[in-house]
Design a protein around this motif. Structure first.
Motif, PDB file in Angstrom:
ATOM      1  N   LYS A  84       0.871  -1.174   0.000  1.00  0.00           N
ATOM      2  CA  LYS A  84       0.000   0.000   0.000  1.00  0.00           C
ATOM      3  C   LYS A  84       0.907   1.222   0.000  1.00  0.00           C
ATOM      4  CE  LYS A  84      -3.787   2.263   2.375  1.00  0.00           C
ATOM      5  NZ  LYS A  84      -4.651   2.306   3.549  1.00  0.00           N
ATOM      6  N   ALA A  85       0.913   1.939  -1.117  1.00  0.00           N
ATOM      7  CA  ALA A  85       1.806   3.087  -1.255  1.00  0.00           C
ATOM      8  C   ALA A  85       1.090   4.224  -1.970  1.00  0.00           C
ATOM      9  CB  ALA A  85       3.060   2.695  -2.028  1.00  0.00           C
ATOM     10  N   SER A  86       1.445   5.433  -1.584  1.00  0.00           N
ATOM     11  CA  SER A  86       0.902   6.616  -2.247  1.00  0.00           C
ATOM     12  C   SER A  86       2.038   7.600  -2.472  1.00  0.00           C
ATOM     13  CB  SER A  86      -0.190   7.256  -1.389  1.00  0.00           C
ATOM     14  OG  SER A  86       0.340   7.650  -0.135  1.00  0.00           O
ATOM     15  N   GLY A  87       1.905   8.392  -3.529  1.00  0.00           N
ATOM     16  CA  GLY A  87       2.905   9.394  -3.834  1.00  0.00           C
ATOM     17  C   GLY A  87       2.373  10.785  -3.567  1.00  0.00           C
ATOM     18  N   LYS A  88       3.261  11.661  -3.169  1.00  0.00           N
ATOM     19  CA  LYS A  88       2.867  13.044  -2.889  1.00  0.00           C
ATOM     20  C   LYS A  88       3.985  13.970  -3.356  1.00  0.00           C
ATOM     21  CE  LYS A  88       0.927  15.924   0.745  1.00  0.00           C
ATOM     22  NZ  LYS A  88      -0.361  16.224   0.149  1.00  0.00           N
ATOM     23  N   VAL A  89       3.587  15.065  -4.005  1.00  0.00           N
ATOM     24  CA  VAL A  89       4.529  16.079  -4.465  1.00  0.00           C
ATOM     25  C   VAL A  89       4.163  17.387  -3.779  1.00  0.00           C
ATOM     26  CG1 VAL A  89       5.374  17.377  -6.454  1.00  0.00           C
ATOM     27  CG2 VAL A  89       4.829  14.937  -6.693  1.00  0.00           C
ATOM     28  N   ILE A  90       5.148  17.996  -3.123  1.00  0.00           N
ATOM     29  CA  ILE A  90       4.951  19.284  -2.472  1.00  0.00           C
ATOM     30  C   ILE A  90       6.085  20.213  -2.907  1.00  0.00           C
ATOM     31  CG2 ILE A  90       3.674  18.355  -0.511  1.00  0.00           C
ATOM     32  CD1 ILE A  90       6.188  18.437   1.163  1.00  0.00           C
ATOM     33  N   THR A  91       5.974  21.492  -2.578  1.00  0.00           N
ATOM     34  CA  THR A  91       7.027  22.449  -2.926  1.00  0.00           C
ATOM     35  C   THR A  91       7.630  23.041  -1.666  1.00  0.00           C
ATOM     36  OG1 THR A  91       5.449  24.274  -3.109  1.00  0.00           O
ATOM     37  CG2 THR A  91       5.980  23.094  -5.129  1.00  0.00           C
ATOM     38  N   GLY A  92       8.877  23.444  -1.773  1.00  0.00           N
ATOM     39  CA  GLY A  92       9.562  24.079  -0.661  1.00  0.00           C
ATOM     40  C   GLY A  92      11.025  23.700  -0.636  1.00  0.00           C
ATOM     41  N   TYR A  93      11.662  23.968   0.488  1.00  0.00           N
ATOM     42  CA  TYR A  93      13.040  23.582   0.711  1.00  0.00           C
ATOM     43  C   TYR A  93      13.007  22.142   1.206  1.00  0.00           C
ATOM     44  CZ  TYR A  93      17.727  23.427   2.659  1.00  0.00           C
ATOM     45  OH  TYR A  93      19.017  23.075   2.958  1.00  0.00           O
ATOM     46  N   ALA A  94      13.649  21.232   0.463  1.00  0.00           N
ATOM     47  CA  ALA A  94      13.486  19.789   0.684  1.00  0.00           C
ATOM     48  C   ALA A  94      13.681  19.365   2.136  1.00  0.00           C
ATOM     49  CB  ALA A  94      14.427  19.015  -0.233  1.00  0.00           C
ATOM     50  N   ALA A  95      14.790  19.739   2.742  1.00  0.00           N
ATOM     51  CA  ALA A  95      15.069  19.283   4.113  1.00  0.00           C
ATOM     52  C   ALA A  95      13.972  19.706   5.080  1.00  0.00           C
ATOM     53  CB  ALA A  95      16.421  19.822   4.574  1.00  0.00           C
ATOM     54  N   GLU A  96      13.550  20.964   5.000  1.00  0.00           N
ATOM     55  CA  GLU A  96      12.516  21.454   5.907  1.00  0.00           C
ATOM     56  C   GLU A  96      11.179  20.772   5.655  1.00  0.00           C
ATOM     57  OE1 GLU A  96      12.355  25.678   5.398  1.00  0.00           O
ATOM     58  OE2 GLU A  96      14.243  26.007   6.468  1.00  0.00           O
ATOM     59  N   GLU A  97      10.821  20.624   4.383  1.00  0.00           N
ATOM     60  CA  GLU A  97       9.511  20.055   4.047  1.00  0.00           C
ATOM     61  C   GLU A  97       9.429  18.569   4.405  1.00  0.00           C
ATOM     62  OE1 GLU A  97       6.907  21.821   3.296  1.00  0.00           O
ATOM     63  OE2 GLU A  97       8.135  23.628   3.264  1.00  0.00           O
ATOM     64  N   ILE A  98      10.531  17.837   4.229  1.00  0.00           N
ATOM     65  CA  ILE A  98      10.543  16.422   4.603  1.00  0.00           C
ATOM     66  C   ILE A  98      10.342  16.281   6.106  1.00  0.00           C
ATOM     67  CG2 ILE A  98      11.970  14.349   4.761  1.00  0.00           C
ATOM     68  CD1 ILE A  98      13.226  15.310   2.025  1.00  0.00           C
ATOM     69  N   LEU A  99      11.068  17.085   6.882  1.00  0.00           N
ATOM     70  CA  LEU A  99      10.907  17.039   8.344  1.00  0.00           C
ATOM     71  C   LEU A  99       9.503  17.456   8.756  1.00  0.00           C
ATOM     72  CD1 LEU A  99      14.335  18.455   9.549  1.00  0.00           C
ATOM     73  CD2 LEU A  99      13.496  16.105   9.786  1.00  0.00           C
ATOM     74  N   HIS A 100       8.978  18.492   8.144  1.00  0.00           N
ATOM     75  CA  HIS A 100       7.634  18.956   8.463  1.00  0.00           C
ATOM     76  C   HIS A 100       6.594  17.871   8.130  1.00  0.00           C
ATOM     77  CE1 HIS A 100       3.815  21.097   7.933  1.00  0.00           C
ATOM     78  NE2 HIS A 100       4.286  21.960   8.797  1.00  0.00           N
ATOM     79  N   TYR A 101       6.748  17.228   6.993  1.00  0.00           N
ATOM     80  CA  TYR A 101       5.800  16.191   6.587  1.00  0.00           C
ATOM     81  C   TYR A 101       5.865  14.989   7.531  1.00  0.00           C
ATOM     82  CZ  TYR A 101       2.957  13.267   3.623  1.00  0.00           C
ATOM     83  OH  TYR A 101       1.950  12.472   3.138  1.00  0.00           O
ATOM     84  N   ALA A 102       7.097  14.644   7.932  1.00  0.00           N
ATOM     85  CA  ALA A 102       7.271  13.496   8.840  1.00  0.00           C
ATOM     86  C   ALA A 102       6.596  13.789  10.167  1.00  0.00           C
ATOM     87  CB  ALA A 102       8.744  13.207   9.046  1.00  0.00           C
TER      88      ALA A 102
END
Length: 102
Positions: A84-102
């Protein structure tokens, strides 16, 4: 031991992302987890000061995001069979957005 229900797989959609996808998929199968595959497109807002019209930057970023969404759908379909997998595309500064999403 704590149950792992979700795995965040942050990718740049390059060839190296395939190895990460294989690892995440194997881990998800073993743990019965679902995977969220995340791509962060750059905003390029730092270039507004270089006399580049903001509308040009927004259009370019929009094209990056549109392309990434199409590539993400294909990437998830090809590399996460049986998971079960889903993909998501967001915009921003990668390091910050990955941490925020996590």
């Amino acid at each position: 031991m704590k149950e792992i229900k979700k795995i965040l797989c942050a990718v740049d959609l390059s060839e190296n992302s395939i190895n990460l996808a294989e690892y995440s998929s194997t881990l998800a199968k073993a743990l019965g987890s679902e995977v969220c595959v995340l791509y962060v497109a750059p905003t390029l807002s730092q270039y507004v000061g270089f006399h580049v019209p903001p509308s040009s930057i927004e259009n370019f970023v929009g094209e990056i995001v549109d392309g990434a969404v199409k590539n993400m759908e294909t990437f998830v379909a090809e590399h996460f069979n049986g998971v079960k997998a889903s993909g998501k595309v967001i915009t921003g500064y990668a390091a910050e957005e990955i941490l925020h999403y996590a």
